[in-house]
Write an enzyme that holds these catalytic residues in place. Structure first.
Site, PDB file in Angstrom:
ATOM      1  N   GLY A  76       0.775  -1.230   0.000  1.00 11.91           N
ATOM      2  CA  GLY A  76       0.000   0.000   0.000  1.00 11.91           C
ATOM      3  C   GLY A  76       0.807   1.281   0.000  1.00 11.91           C
ATOM      4  O   GLY A  76       0.306   2.320   0.428  1.00 11.91           O
ATOM      5  N   HIS A 120       1.453   0.854 -13.244  1.00 15.87           N
ATOM      6  CA  HIS A 120       2.261  -0.319 -13.599  1.00 15.87           C
ATOM      7  C   HIS A 120       3.738   0.065 -13.473  1.00 15.87           C
ATOM      8  O   HIS A 120       4.140   1.126 -13.951  1.00 15.87           O
ATOM      9  CB  HIS A 120       1.950  -0.782 -15.026  1.00 15.87           C
ATOM     10  N   ASP A 143      -3.101  -4.334 -19.143  1.00 12.26           N
ATOM     11  CA  ASP A 143      -2.103  -3.268 -19.349  1.00 12.26           C
ATOM     12  C   ASP A 143      -2.160  -2.661 -20.756  1.00 12.26           C
ATOM     13  O   ASP A 143      -1.137  -2.243 -21.293  1.00 12.26           O
ATOM     14  CB  ASP A 143      -0.679  -3.805 -19.081  1.00 12.26           C
TER      15      ASP A 143
END
Ligand code: GAR
Length: 209
Positions: A12, A110, A151
């Site tokens: 996180g 990403h 993606d």
């Protein structure tokens, strides 16, 4: 006010970057409606609690099959009443019904420069292992909109990070986070909150302030 629901799977730190930028006033007109984790007991849920943000776990292990989990995930996202879904290290393939329910309203971070080192099997530390194996000199991070493929949606922001000769996957992962991810994800949310992002086919246009 843009209401975001942040989906997480582990540490996180990207969630923390969003919380920090809201708290220090850099990220304005943004409110975290909820944090959803697919894993129980993760640090990301502690970070949400520490910031007084509601956190819930929607785990595949609580459902008889993938379809039931997918439906539960969609129901939780809709229940949260968010305008934007932010995938911040959410290592779950987003089911088509979720993409269809939130068209152009899901973004993902990403840890590479898409279209390099992305797609099936490229997540977390593995991305950095492959980049080092391939010997690229530059990597980075990408924030993109999510469509029905992995993606592959329109790219919103990218930032390059140099690779050093003595990098390990862990060292590189940390530097990509510090130099790119923690900056890009709050910045992308801020642009969307300001209404400055247009999706044009597979491209995005960032409108002037
Ligand atoms: C981040 O590096 C994020 O880019 C990556 O997982 C990590 C989560 O870290 N996401 C993917 O690989 C998605 N394909 P965090 O939980 O500390 O934010």
């Amino acid at each position: 006010m843009l209401r975001i629901t942040v989906c997480v799977s582990g540490g996180g730190t990207n969630l923390q970057a969003i919380i920090d930028r809201i708290q220090d006033g850099t990220l304005r007109d943004v409110e975290i409606a909820e944090v959803i984790s697919n894993n129980r007991g993760v640090r990301a849920l502690d970070r949400a609690a520490a910031a007084s943000v509601p956190g819930v776990c929607v785990s595949p292990s609580d459902y008889p099959d993938r379809e039931a989990f997918n439906d539960a995930l969609l129901a939780e996202l809709q229940r949260s009443g968010c305008d934007l879904v932010v995938l911040a290290g959410f290592l779950v393939a987003i089911p088509p019904q979720v993409v269809r329910a939130f068209p152009g309203r899901i973004i993902n971070i990403h840890p590479a420069l898409i279209p390099s080192f992305c797609g099936k099997g490229y997540y977390g530390l593995k991305v950095h292992e492959r980049a080092l194996e391939r010997g690229v000199k530059i990597t980075g991070a990408t924030v993109h909109f999510v469509d029905e493929d992995l993606d592959s949606g329109p790219i919103l922001l990218q930032k390059a990070v140099a690779i050093r000769d003595d990098d390990t996957p862990e060292i590189l992962q940390r530097r990509v986070m510090e130099e790119a991810e923690w900056e890009l994800l709050p910045a992308a949310i801020g642009l969307i909150a300001q209404g400055r992002v247009r999706i044009e086919g597979r491209r995005t246009r960032i409108l002037p302030a």
